[in-house]
Structure formats: structure tokens, C-alpha cells
Design a protein around this motif. Sequence first.
Motif, PDB file in Angstrom:
ATOM      1  N   TRP A   7      -1.379   7.311 -12.044  1.00 32.67           N
ATOM      2  CA  TRP A   7      -1.650   6.614 -10.795  1.00 32.67           C
ATOM      3  C   TRP A   7      -3.060   6.055 -10.812  1.00 32.67           C
ATOM      4  CZ3 TRP A   7      -2.169  12.015 -10.589  1.00 32.67           C
ATOM      5  CH2 TRP A   7      -3.415  12.480 -10.213  1.00 32.67           C
ATOM      6  N   GLY A   8      -3.320   5.220  -9.826  1.00 37.12           N
ATOM      7  CA  GLY A   8      -4.666   4.696  -9.620  1.00 37.12           C
ATOM      8  C   GLY A   8      -4.794   3.249 -10.023  1.00 37.12           C
ATOM      9  N   GLU A   9      -5.982   2.764  -9.863  1.00 36.07           N
ATOM     10  CA  GLU A   9      -6.252   1.357 -10.097  1.00 36.07           C
ATOM     11  C   GLU A   9      -6.388   1.030 -11.577  1.00 36.07           C
ATOM     12  OE1 GLU A   9      -8.451  -0.407  -7.156  1.00 36.07           O
ATOM     13  OE2 GLU A   9      -7.498   0.925  -5.734  1.00 36.07           O
ATOM     14  N   HIS A  10      -6.685   2.033 -12.385  1.00 33.21           N
ATOM     15  CA  HIS A  10      -6.863   1.820 -13.826  1.00 33.21           C
ATOM     16  C   HIS A  10      -5.541   2.105 -14.538  1.00 33.21           C
ATOM     17  CE1 HIS A  10      -8.829   1.727 -17.723  1.00 33.21           C
ATOM     18  NE2 HIS A  10      -8.179   2.829 -18.027  1.00 33.21           N
ATOM     19  N   ARG A  11      -4.912   1.062 -15.054  1.00 31.20           N
ATOM     20  CA  ARG A  11      -3.681   1.222 -15.821  1.00 31.20           C
ATOM     21  C   ARG A  11      -3.996   0.898 -17.272  1.00 31.20           C
ATOM     22  NH1 ARG A  11       2.172  -1.731 -15.021  1.00 31.20           N
ATOM     23  NH2 ARG A  11       3.020  -1.003 -16.985  1.00 31.20           N
ATOM     24  N   PRO A  12      -3.980   1.906 -18.132  1.00 28.71           N
ATOM     25  CA  PRO A  12      -4.332   1.678 -19.541  1.00 28.71           C
ATOM     26  C   PRO A  12      -3.381   0.679 -20.203  1.00 28.71           C
ATOM     27  CG  PRO A  12      -4.261   4.022 -19.026  1.00 28.71           C
ATOM     28  CD  PRO A  12      -3.687   3.296 -17.863  1.00 28.71           C
ATOM     29  N   SER A  13      -3.927  -0.398 -20.744  1.00 27.31           N
ATOM     30  CA  SER A  13      -3.096  -1.439 -21.348  1.00 27.31           C
ATOM     31  C   SER A  13      -2.332  -0.931 -22.561  1.00 27.31           C
ATOM     32  CB  SER A  13      -3.949  -2.650 -21.722  1.00 27.31           C
ATOM     33  OG  SER A  13      -4.957  -2.266 -22.634  1.00 27.31           O
ATOM     34  N   GLU A  14      -2.846   0.086 -23.254  1.00 24.07           N
ATOM     35  CA  GLU A  14      -2.140   0.606 -24.425  1.00 24.07           C
ATOM     36  C   GLU A  14      -0.816   1.271 -24.052  1.00 24.07           C
ATOM     37  OE1 GLU A  14      -3.818   4.327 -26.324  1.00 24.07           O
ATOM     38  OE2 GLU A  14      -5.362   3.924 -24.824  1.00 24.07           O
ATOM     39  N   LEU A  15      -0.603   1.535 -22.774  1.00 27.41           N
ATOM     40  CA  LEU A  15       0.645   2.168 -22.339  1.00 27.41           C
ATOM     41  C   LEU A  15       1.655   1.169 -21.781  1.00 27.41           C
ATOM     42  CD1 LEU A  15      -0.706   5.355 -20.518  1.00 27.41           C
ATOM     43  CD2 LEU A  15       0.096   5.119 -22.882  1.00 27.41           C
ATOM     44  N   ASP A  16       1.311  -0.116 -21.776  1.00 19.04           N
ATOM     45  CA  ASP A  16       2.185  -1.113 -21.156  1.00 19.04           C
ATOM     46  C   ASP A  16       3.625  -1.047 -21.648  1.00 19.04           C
ATOM     47  OD1 ASP A  16       0.275  -2.055 -19.449  1.00 19.04           O
ATOM     48  OD2 ASP A  16      -0.224  -3.818 -20.649  1.00 19.04           O
ATOM     49  N   SER A  17       3.844  -0.778 -22.922  1.00 21.37           N
ATOM     50  CA  SER A  17       5.210  -0.739 -23.444  1.00 21.37           C
ATOM     51  C   SER A  17       5.869   0.627 -23.235  1.00 21.37           C
ATOM     52  CB  SER A  17       5.214  -1.085 -24.936  1.00 21.37           C
ATOM     53  OG  SER A  17       4.496  -0.101 -25.658  1.00 21.37           O
ATOM     54  N   SER A  18       5.103   1.624 -22.800  1.00 27.38           N
ATOM     55  CA  SER A  18       5.627   2.985 -22.668  1.00 27.38           C
ATOM     56  C   SER A  18       5.915   3.404 -21.236  1.00 27.38           C
ATOM     57  CB  SER A  18       4.624   3.996 -23.242  1.00 27.38           C
ATOM     58  OG  SER A  18       4.343   3.714 -24.573  1.00 27.38           O
ATOM     59  N   VAL A  19       5.412   2.655 -20.258  1.00 24.45           N
ATOM     60  CA  VAL A  19       5.569   3.054 -18.858  1.00 24.45           C
ATOM     61  C   VAL A  19       6.122   1.908 -18.030  1.00 24.45           C
ATOM     62  CG1 VAL A  19       3.719   4.774 -18.975  1.00 24.45           C
ATOM     63  CG2 VAL A  19       3.178   2.450 -18.272  1.00 24.45           C
ATOM     64  N   ASP A  20       6.784   2.273 -16.945  1.00 27.39           N
ATOM     65  CA  ASP A  20       7.287   1.314 -15.979  1.00 27.39           C
ATOM     66  C   ASP A  20       6.689   1.631 -14.617  1.00 27.39           C
ATOM     67  OD1 ASP A  20       9.185  -0.107 -17.654  1.00 27.39           O
ATOM     68  OD2 ASP A  20      10.363   1.737 -17.636  1.00 27.39           O
ATOM     69  N   VAL A  21       6.590   0.621 -13.771  1.00 26.74           N
ATOM     70  CA  VAL A  21       6.084   0.829 -12.419  1.00 26.74           C
ATOM     71  C   VAL A  21       7.208   1.416 -11.574  1.00 26.74           C
ATOM     72  CG1 VAL A  21       5.098  -0.276 -10.377  1.00 26.74           C
ATOM     73  CG2 VAL A  21       4.422  -1.044 -12.665  1.00 26.74           C
ATOM     74  N   VAL A  22       6.903   2.532 -10.901  1.00 27.26           N
ATOM     75  CA  VAL A  22       7.867   3.209 -10.044  1.00 27.26           C
ATOM     76  C   VAL A  22       7.202   3.523  -8.716  1.00 27.26           C
ATOM     77  CG1 VAL A  22       9.193   4.213 -11.948  1.00 27.26           C
ATOM     78  CG2 VAL A  22       7.275   5.484 -10.968  1.00 27.26           C
ATOM     79  N   GLU A  23       8.024   3.877  -7.750  1.00 22.29           N
ATOM     80  CA  GLU A  23       7.472   4.288  -6.465  1.00 22.29           C
ATOM     81  C   GLU A  23       8.179   5.540  -5.975  1.00 22.29           C
ATOM     82  OE1 GLU A  23       8.071   1.624  -3.148  1.00 22.29           O
ATOM     83  OE2 GLU A  23      10.135   1.245  -3.713  1.00 22.29           O
ATOM     84  N   HIS A  24       7.459   6.290  -5.170  1.00 29.22           N
ATOM     85  CA  HIS A  24       8.042   7.430  -4.469  1.00 29.22           C
ATOM     86  C   HIS A  24       7.976   7.100  -2.986  1.00 29.22           C
ATOM     87  CE1 HIS A  24       9.116  11.332  -3.041  1.00 29.22           C
ATOM     88  NE2 HIS A  24       8.006  11.385  -2.330  1.00 29.22           N
ATOM     89  N   ARG A  25       9.119   7.099  -2.334  1.00 29.98           N
ATOM     90  CA  ARG A  25       9.164   6.865  -0.885  1.00 29.98           C
ATOM     91  C   ARG A  25       8.939   8.190  -0.177  1.00 29.98           C
ATOM     92  NH1 ARG A  25      13.888   3.613  -2.611  1.00 29.98           N
ATOM     93  NH2 ARG A  25      13.044   1.539  -2.944  1.00 29.98           N
ATOM     94  N   LEU A  26       7.865   8.253   0.581  1.00 31.17           N
ATOM     95  CA  LEU A  26       7.464   9.485   1.228  1.00 31.17           C
ATOM     96  C   LEU A  26       8.364   9.826   2.407  1.00 31.17           C
ATOM     97  CD1 LEU A  26       4.923   8.549  -0.362  1.00 31.17           C
ATOM     98  CD2 LEU A  26       3.577   9.560   1.446  1.00 31.17           C
ATOM     99  N   SER A  27       8.696  11.086   2.539  1.00 27.11           N
ATOM    100  CA  SER A  27       9.409  11.551   3.732  1.00 27.11           C
ATOM    101  C   SER A  27       8.450  11.452   4.922  1.00 27.11           C
ATOM    102  CB  SER A  27       9.857  13.004   3.544  1.00 27.11           C
ATOM    103  OG  SER A  27       8.730  13.862   3.486  1.00 27.11           O
ATOM    104  N   ALA A  28       8.992  11.502   6.109  1.00 26.59           N
ATOM    105  CA  ALA A  28       8.145  11.472   7.308  1.00 26.59           C
ATOM    106  C   ALA A  28       7.198  12.665   7.306  1.00 26.59           C
ATOM    107  CB  ALA A  28       9.009  11.465   8.559  1.00 26.59           C
ATOM    108  N   ALA A  29       7.691  13.822   6.893  1.00 23.81           N
ATOM    109  CA  ALA A  29       6.837  15.009   6.834  1.00 23.81           C
ATOM    110  C   ALA A  29       5.723  14.820   5.809  1.00 23.81           C
ATOM    111  CB  ALA A  29       7.671  16.248   6.497  1.00 23.81           C
ATOM    112  N   ALA A  30       6.029  14.225   4.662  1.00 21.91           N
ATOM    113  CA  ALA A  30       5.009  13.992   3.635  1.00 21.91           C
ATOM    114  C   ALA A  30       3.903  13.089   4.169  1.00 21.91           C
ATOM    115  CB  ALA A  30       5.633  13.392   2.385  1.00 21.91           C
ATOM    116  N   ARG A  31       4.282  12.059   4.915  1.00 20.27           N
ATOM    117  CA  ARG A  31       3.273  11.160   5.488  1.00 20.27           C
ATOM    118  C   ARG A  31       2.368  11.924   6.464  1.00 20.27           C
ATOM    119  NH1 ARG A  31       7.775   7.800   5.855  1.00 20.27           N
ATOM    120  NH2 ARG A  31       7.741   7.833   8.125  1.00 20.27           N
ATOM    121  N   ALA A  32       2.966  12.786   7.288  1.00 22.17           N
ATOM    122  CA  ALA A  32       2.181  13.562   8.255  1.00 22.17           C
ATOM    123  C   ALA A  32       1.249  14.546   7.548  1.00 22.17           C
ATOM    124  CB  ALA A  32       3.111  14.300   9.209  1.00 22.17           C
ATOM    125  N   PHE A  33       1.774  15.275   6.576  1.00 20.22           N
ATOM    126  CA  PHE A  33       0.941  16.249   5.871  1.00 20.22           C
ATOM    127  C   PHE A  33      -0.134  15.556   5.042  1.00 20.22           C
ATOM    128  CE2 PHE A  33       4.027  19.245   7.269  1.00 20.22           C
ATOM    129  CZ  PHE A  33       3.408  20.487   7.232  1.00 20.22           C
TER     130      PHE A  33
END
Length: 166
Positions: free
Chosen positions: A103-129
Amino acid sequence: MRYRLDIVTPTVLDAVRFAGGWVYDRVTAGWDVTVLIGNNDDVRPLEILGADTADLESVLQSWELRPHPQTVAVAGDLFGRDERVRAGVLGALAQGATEVTLWGEHRPSELDSSVDVVEHRLSAAARAFKAHALAAAGVPGESVARSEIFCCGMMASVAADLVPAS
């Protein structure tokens, strides 16, 4: 056996800001979540999310003795500046048995072929906590998005909480 997630982060705030909702949702789903911290921050924000904590330096010195987690999540900038973290991430990606998430603003370019962009949709409780954890970390009132974005290697996730980001 319970699933394990290890989070590797330079600071408590970094982990809460970029992955706090995911941490909370995985803990409530029954995962053992340990945040490995690179400094001496107050860990109360992570306790609010339900995570255990450990000293990053101590864990890196004895990494081989530690039970291997199903998922390792790493701050992208830490990947770029700590050779031990970098080697661990590359080794896990090469092995293919561990889900590796960055995670974060720094995405190592050497990993471009090894990783995909994904997301986690937070539950309402996760957002509150997460909002409470951010306040405890000294940033009250910071908005909490409905999802957190990661780069992930090994798309065959052991949990269905990470989905391709559109």
C-alpha cells in the motif's frame, strides 16, 4: 488453524491510514493480525482495530523462526528502503504461497508485472473503527473512504475481501 496476516509498517499512522479498515475487517472475520512496527509509536490505534503488535526489527532478525502468514502486507516505501523487507517480499512472490499486498503512494516499478491493483471495500463497522483509530493516532476528523486500495501479488486470495479495482 486460523489465517494469519502480518502487516509491515514504518509507523502506526501509516498502517491505520492505508490499511486500518482492512485490518479491522480481517480481525472480525477471525484472522490473527499482527502489525510489525518500525518505531516506538503508541499502539493504541492498532488495538482499537483489534490487531496485535510486534517490533519490526526483532521480527526481521528471527523471520525464519516465525510461522509463515497466509498474507503479508507491506508499506510500499518500506519495500524501497529496507533490503530485508524487499528480499522478503520478492521471496514470497517467487514462492507463490503467500498473498503479498503493498500500500501507499510508492509503488515499486520492479513489481509492475507481479502485482495487480485491488481494493478492499470497508464494512460500516470498519469505517467507524478506522475513524476512531485515526483520532487516537492524532488525526481526528480525517475522512475515511469506503475502500482501501492495494497492489496485490497472487490474485488467488485466501479471502474474498480483495477484488480487482476498477
